[in-house]
Design an enzyme around this catalytic site. Structure first.
Site, PDB file in Angstrom:
ATOM      1  N   ASP A 153       1.132  -1.079   0.118  1.00 24.35           N
ATOM      2  CA  ASP A 153      -0.244   0.623   0.209  1.00 24.35           C
ATOM      3  C   ASP A 153       0.700   1.343  -0.085  1.00 24.35           C
ATOM      4  O   ASP A 153       0.023   2.327   0.378  1.00 24.35           O
ATOM      5  CB  ASP A 153      -0.763   0.233   1.137  1.00 24.35           C
ATOM      6  N   SER A 154       2.301   1.086   0.043  1.00 25.32           N
ATOM      7  CA  SER A 154       3.068   1.942  -0.071  1.00 25.32           C
ATOM      8  C   SER A 154       3.114   2.528  -1.392  1.00 25.32           C
ATOM      9  O   SER A 154       3.233   4.273  -1.935  1.00 25.32           O
ATOM     10  CB  SER A 154       4.342   1.217  -0.047  1.00 25.32           C
ATOM     11  N   ASP A 162      -1.210  -5.782  -0.392  1.00 27.21           N
ATOM     12  CA  ASP A 162      -1.838  -5.683   0.943  1.00 27.21           C
ATOM     13  C   ASP A 162      -2.960  -5.094   1.023  1.00 27.21           C
ATOM     14  O   ASP A 162      -3.740  -4.933  -0.104  1.00 27.21           O
ATOM     15  CB  ASP A 162      -0.982  -3.787   0.997  1.00 27.21           C
ATOM     16  N   LYS A 211      -1.401  -9.615   1.907  1.00 29.03           N
ATOM     17  CA  LYS A 211      -0.644  -8.932   3.661  1.00 29.03           C
ATOM     18  C   LYS A 211      -2.081  -7.992   4.046  1.00 29.03           C
ATOM     19  O   LYS A 211      -2.205  -7.229   4.057  1.00 29.03           O
ATOM     20  CB  LYS A 211       1.076  -8.677   3.200  1.00 29.03           C
ATOM     21  N   GLU A 262      -1.659  -5.742   8.376  1.00 24.67           N
ATOM     22  CA  GLU A 262      -0.447  -4.894  10.022  1.00 24.67           C
ATOM     23  C   GLU A 262      -1.497  -5.559  10.578  1.00 24.67           C
ATOM     24  O   GLU A 262      -2.365  -5.707  11.076  1.00 24.67           O
ATOM     25  CB  GLU A 262      -0.516  -3.962   9.480  1.00 24.67           C
ATOM     26  N   GLU A 276       8.541  -5.407  10.545  1.00 29.84           N
ATOM     27  CA  GLU A 276       9.232  -3.533   9.044  1.00 29.84           C
ATOM     28  C   GLU A 276       9.983  -2.408  11.113  1.00 29.84           C
ATOM     29  O   GLU A 276       8.840  -2.743  11.798  1.00 29.84           O
ATOM     30  CB  GLU A 276       8.601  -3.106   9.701  1.00 29.84           C
TER      31      GLU A 276
HETATM   32  O1  KIV Z   1       3.571  -1.276   1.896  1.00 24.01           O
HETATM   33  C1  KIV Z   1       5.140  -1.481   1.582  1.00 24.01           C
HETATM   34  O2  KIV Z   1       5.263  -1.627   0.460  1.00 24.01           O
HETATM   35  C2  KIV Z   1       4.751  -3.073   2.596  1.00 24.01           C
HETATM   36  C3  KIV Z   1       6.478  -2.875   2.781  1.00 24.01           C
HETATM   37  C4  KIV Z   1       7.075  -1.931   2.643  1.00 24.01           C
HETATM   38  C5  KIV Z   1       6.812  -4.092   3.903  1.00 24.01           C
HETATM   39  O3  KIV Z   1       4.215  -2.695   3.708  1.00 24.01           O
END
Ligand code: KIV
Length: 279
Positions: free
Chosen positions: A49-50, A88, A118, A120, A186
């Site tokens: 989600d970055s 994510d 994924k 969190e 992280e």
């Molecule tokens: O959103 C993302 O890119 C991440 C990674 C940096 C682990 O969660």
């Protein structure tokens, strides 16, 4: 992938089986061309989600939507033949209840073709992870610094120093017990990350968590020098693509203003070329 293809895609069970072996290589990817390059070299292409900060200019990951993750997820899945795409779950798409998480994880998987998601969170997400994994959704967990919780954590800080260490260990143990096939650590202190990696039977994927994790992940635009707004200490620049792009675009702008581009070889003659000739 055709039935006769010699390339076998990586699946969650393969990643789990890599515990303690050759380090797992993971990078983020958000587009098909970058996914193709990541696919050639990495085990996992994470549609993080970055993407919201890196490609959409958002100030944090909180504004990322399920629709954005589906769009970028599809693009990355198209670029992967071998590496495993993981998508994510964005903020607000899974925290409310296991049923909400299942509904949205199923959409992510069904509409993109990715074999895993994924999310969190540690102990407080264990029930949800167990619910998902029992229903065919492989989950990569993410503990330590969880950027979607930036407002409750009070910034993008190291998580797990001193008295905080026990909480991170409990989070990692909880997601493993709940059935996660791997866990991202992280911004966790190196010694703690090493201890967790030794203790867990599932692979740990570190980002700012030292070399003793079972694998590593970075944001691809960070390590290529394309996203330069933040430069976390844990990012090593393997390229300076931002500078190269700046130089290339500056040269283009100068040539357009000087009428040096396009040159004759980039144009088309007024009369048709002879048969067989190009142009
Ligand atoms: O959103 C993302 O890119 C991440 C990674 C940096 C682990 O969660």
């Amino acid at each position: 992938m055709s039935a006769s293809s010699p390339v076998r895609p990586v699946l969650p069970a393969d990643i789990k089986a890599r515990k303690g072996g050759i380090p797992i290589v993971c990078l983020t990817a958000y587009t098909t061309p970058v996914a193709r390059i990541v696919d050639a070299h990495c085990d996992i292409a994470l549609v993080g989600d970055s993407v919201g900060m890196v490609l959409h200019g958002l100030p944090s990951t909180l504004g990322v939507t399920l629709e954005m993750m589906i769009l970028h997820g599809r693009a990355v899945v198209r670029g992967c033949r071998k590496a495993m795409p993981v998508i994510d779950m964005p903020f607000g798409s899974y925290e409310e209840s296991p049923a909400q998480a299942y509904r949205n994880a199923a959409r992510l998987m069904a509409e993109t073709g990715a074999p895993a998601v994924k999310l969190e969170g540690g102990r407080h997400m264990a029930e949800t992870i167990a619910f998902l994994t029992a229903r065919g959704v492989p989950v990569m967990a993410h503990v330590g610094l969880t950027p979607q919780a930036v407002n409750t954590l009070g910034g993008y800080k190291v998580v797990g120093r001193d008295a905080e260490a026990a909480g991170v260990i409990a989070d990692a143990e909880a997601v493993e017990a709940a059935g996660a096939f791997s866990v991202v650590l992280e911004k966790v202190p190196e010694g703690l990350a090493a201890r967790i990696s030794q203790q867990l039977a599932i692979p740990t994927i570190g980002i700012g968590a030292g070399v003793r994790c079972d694998g590593q992940v970075l944001v691809v635009d960070d390590m290529l020098g394309l996203f330069t707004e933040f430069r976390p200490k844990f990012v090593k620049r393997y390229g300076e693509l931002g500078r190269a792009a700046d130089e290339a675009i500056a040269a283009y702008a100068a040539e357009v203003r000087a009428r040096a581009f396009p040159a004759p070889e980039h144009g088309f003659a007024d009369t048709a070329p002879a048969k067989g000739a190009r142009g």
